[in-house]
Design a protein around this motif. Structure first.
Motif, PDB file in Angstrom:
ATOM      1  N   GLU A   1     -16.063 -12.888  41.538  1.00  0.00           N
ATOM      2  CA  GLU A   1     -17.422 -13.309  41.894  1.00  0.00           C
ATOM      3  C   GLU A   1     -17.498 -14.817  42.126  1.00  0.00           C
ATOM      4  OE1 GLU A   1     -16.992 -13.518  37.473  1.00  0.00           O
ATOM      5  OE2 GLU A   1     -16.485 -12.021  38.974  1.00  0.00           O
ATOM      6  N   LEU A   2     -16.565 -15.565  41.582  1.00  0.00           N
ATOM      7  CA  LEU A   2     -16.521 -17.016  41.788  1.00  0.00           C
ATOM      8  C   LEU A   2     -15.530 -17.428  42.868  1.00  0.00           C
ATOM      9  CD1 LEU A   2     -16.497 -18.343  38.107  1.00  0.00           C
ATOM     10  CD2 LEU A   2     -18.364 -18.441  39.741  1.00  0.00           C
ATOM     11  N   PHE A   3     -14.371 -16.800  42.893  1.00  0.00           N
ATOM     12  CA  PHE A   3     -13.275 -17.272  43.736  1.00  0.00           C
ATOM     13  C   PHE A   3     -12.943 -16.353  44.898  1.00  0.00           C
ATOM     14  CE2 PHE A   3     -12.583 -18.814  39.371  1.00  0.00           C
ATOM     15  CZ  PHE A   3     -12.813 -20.155  39.613  1.00  0.00           C
ATOM     16  N   GLY A   4     -13.624 -15.235  44.980  1.00  0.00           N
ATOM     17  CA  GLY A   4     -13.346 -14.305  46.063  1.00  0.00           C
ATOM     18  C   GLY A   4     -11.987 -13.646  45.906  1.00  0.00           C
ATOM     19  N   SER A   5     -11.477 -13.177  47.010  1.00  0.00           N
ATOM     20  CA  SER A   5     -10.186 -12.513  47.027  1.00  0.00           C
ATOM     21  C   SER A   5      -9.067 -13.541  46.838  1.00  0.00           C
ATOM     22  CB  SER A   5     -10.021 -11.793  48.366  1.00  0.00           C
ATOM     23  OG  SER A   5      -8.744 -11.237  48.465  1.00  0.00           O
ATOM     24  N   VAL A   6      -8.192 -13.283  45.888  1.00  0.00           N
ATOM     25  CA  VAL A   6      -7.064 -14.171  45.613  1.00  0.00           C
ATOM     26  C   VAL A   6      -5.784 -13.396  45.886  1.00  0.00           C
ATOM     27  CG1 VAL A   6      -5.885 -15.525  43.832  1.00  0.00           C
ATOM     28  CG2 VAL A   6      -8.382 -15.457  43.881  1.00  0.00           C
TER      29      VAL A   6
END
Length: 84
Positions: A71-76
């Motif tokens: 929810e903070l960094f998106g897809s990693v």
């Protein structure tokens, strides 16, 4: 919510990377090494690694800190993708 608090300071670094157009810079320099169809582009991967280091990570596999908060960094990217 604790992960939101512990990663709140990373928003400044994220804003900085966006302000200097870090993704485009990396794409210009490293796209020749990455297939055009790759989902995770060089700038996204290198930016995530920078955030991981800023969050206290010591090695590439510590990027799972970011993966735990989509929810903070998106897809990693996965560890396998990063190692390539």
């Amino acid at each position: 919510s604790q992960s939101l608090v512990s990663h709140a300071g990373l928003s400044v670094l994220t804003s900085f990377l966006n302000a200097v157009d870090f993704r485009r810079l990396c794409e210009d320099r490293f796209s020749q090494f990455v297939p055009a169809t790759a989902t995770h582009r060089p700038g996204k991967i290198l930016g995530a690694l920078a955030l991981s280091l800023a969050a206290g990570g010591e090695q590439a596999t510590d990027i799972d800190q970011l993966r735990a908060a989509p929810e903070l960094f998106g897809s990693v990217a996965s560890d396998a993708t990063i190692s390539r």
